[in-house]
Write an enzyme that holds these catalytic residues in place. Sequence first.
Site, mmCIF file in Angstrom:
data_model
loop_
_atom_site.group_PDB
_atom_site.id
_atom_site.type_symbol
_atom_site.label_atom_id
_atom_site.label_comp_id
_atom_site.label_asym_id
_atom_site.label_seq_id
_atom_site.Cartn_x
_atom_site.Cartn_y
_atom_site.Cartn_z
ATOM 1 N N LYS A 1 0.847 -1.196 0.000
ATOM 2 C CA LYS A 1 0.000 0.000 0.000
ATOM 3 C C LYS A 1 0.879 1.240 0.000
ATOM 4 O O LYS A 1 1.877 1.295 0.726
ATOM 5 C CB LYS A 1 -0.843 -0.038 1.294
ATOM 6 N N LYS B 1 5.196 2.088 8.322
ATOM 7 C CA LYS B 1 4.002 2.855 8.713
ATOM 8 C C LYS B 1 2.786 1.924 8.857
ATOM 9 O O LYS B 1 2.048 1.994 9.837
ATOM 10 C CB LYS B 1 3.730 3.913 7.642
ATOM 11 N N LYS C 1 5.217 2.306 -2.984
ATOM 12 C CA LYS C 1 5.125 3.699 -3.393
ATOM 13 C C LYS C 1 5.289 3.771 -4.902
ATOM 14 O O LYS C 1 5.916 2.889 -5.505
ATOM 15 C CB LYS C 1 6.234 4.531 -2.722
ATOM 16 N N THR D 1 -4.900 12.561 6.874
ATOM 17 C CA THR D 1 -3.497 12.685 7.296
ATOM 18 C C THR D 1 -3.399 13.709 8.423
ATOM 19 O O THR D 1 -2.781 13.462 9.467
ATOM 20 C CB THR D 1 -2.603 13.086 6.108
ATOM 21 N N ASN E 1 -2.450 19.649 1.069
ATOM 22 C CA ASN E 1 -3.589 18.979 1.706
ATOM 23 C C ASN E 1 -3.352 18.762 3.207
ATOM 24 O O ASN E 1 -4.194 19.118 4.038
ATOM 25 C CB ASN E 1 -3.825 17.645 0.974
ATOM 26 N N SER F 1 -7.246 5.145 4.228
ATOM 27 C CA SER F 1 -7.182 4.386 2.971
ATOM 28 C C SER F 1 -7.560 2.929 3.230
ATOM 29 O O SER F 1 -8.281 2.316 2.436
ATOM 30 C CB SER F 1 -5.767 4.404 2.390
HETATM 31 N N1 GLU Z 1 0.688 8.948 0.516
HETATM 32 C C1 GLU Z 1 0.218 8.732 1.852
HETATM 33 C C2 GLU Z 1 1.364 8.326 2.753
HETATM 34 O O1 GLU Z 1 2.510 8.606 2.489
HETATM 35 C C3 GLU Z 1 -0.978 7.792 1.901
HETATM 36 C C4 GLU Z 1 -0.749 6.414 1.383
HETATM 37 C C5 GLU Z 1 -2.021 5.578 1.265
HETATM 38 O O2 GLU Z 1 -3.079 6.060 1.608
HETATM 39 O O3 GLU Z 1 -1.903 4.436 0.802
HETATM 40 O O4 GLU Z 1 1.155 7.788 3.801
#
Ligand code: GLU
Length: 432
Positions: free
Chosen positions: A68, A92, A104, A188, A219, A356
């Site tokens: 993810k 994370k 990513k 976030t 954001n 998410s």
């Molecule tokens: N881009 C966000 C992060 O760095 C969200 C990633 C997601 O929702 O999968 O955590």
Amino acid sequence: MSDSLFADASQRLEQALKFVSISDDAAEHLKYPKASLAVSIPVRMDDGTLRIFQGYRVRYDDTRGPTKGGVRYHPNVSMDEVQSLAFWMTFKCAVLNLPFGGAKGGITLNPKELSKMELERLSRGYVDAIADFIGPDVDIPAPDVYTNPMIMGWMMDQYSIIRRQITPAVVTGKPLTMGGSLGRDTATATGAFFVIESIMSKVDRLPQETTVAVQGFGNAGAEIAELLSKAGYKVVAVSDSQGAVYSKKGLDIAKIRQYKLSSKGIKALYCQDTVCHIDEHEVISNEELLTLDVDILIPAALENQINEANVKDIKAKYIFEVANGPVSSAADRILEERGIYVFPDILVNAGGVTVSYFEWVQNRSGLYWTLKEVNQRLMEKMVEETEKIWAISQELAIPMRTAAYVHALNRLGEAINAKGTRDYYINGRVYA
Ligand code: GLU
């Protein structure tokens, strides 16, 4: 700083490995990405020319579930950066105990130079190029720097066209009408707010007596500034890529946000408009914002903002990382020596990926939650994991970042060990 961002990111793993008793197999496993894909994306531009863009997707580790992580559109995107971000996502997701591994993606471009139609063609082209690498049970993209719900909608739609099946769970952060979740756009910042509130209550600090500076007004940055301001914190400085504004008395964040929404940068505030008359402020640089004498500093922009060059000038007491990787590992050590507390990205900004996860669950079950339910569940998860990491940090007398890695490593190690280790096959050792 080390010669690559990934080498720097890996130092956090090395640091945390000293405090856990996971198997050598698990530790070795986590040093390498599982799979990396680099693609060239041809796009027909509005003037008829053809441009080829470079795109990437890295699935770092999937032991705990499908991978993810977001997709970033930025001129600095490289394989090194995407791999580092995928590494952070692995930890994370483990910190928040989500049934996901880390990934990513990114495309190297300045999105501000493309028309909306070019952006749509590029986003669909990216999905065409990576379609065999993603999927609701394989790898699930989401928004990141300079990508938004509309782009996620195009990506989901393109994947559904390729598979000939509406597949909402392949991408999160979608528009609500395409299977998005309530609360994902603000998740976030909302998650970071819960972390800040639980830490501030531990250190007995009241909002009214706490000053805050926020670097980045995207954001996450704009939303956390507004949430804190509404809760009574004194937000004295905010910035975007163009510059920063500072007011000792505190800024009217809601007004600055409205101003920015009308597509003028923060710099345009410089005493030409009503906001300037309402809020007396000074114009400062991004670099000056980082070194302000505030209680809380929130880097909410890009990586490596606090590094060996400026760390000695940092005066904040607490740093909450809303961006990914804003403090380099060398700076971490100096901040620790100077008694400045750093609350790490893999906890503080994990609200985004947590909602998410909720979106993915809702897509798969077909039952959609209210905003109240989303935020309640988000709060429970953020507070629970903050408490656990705080306890590890106190017990082992280690910084919160190392404690967060220890917490994640224990979960990752357990999952990797469950498939068997050398110790198990040869010596019969089972890790607790
Ligand atoms: N881009 C966000 C992060 O760095 C969200 C990633 C997601 O929702 O999968 O955590």
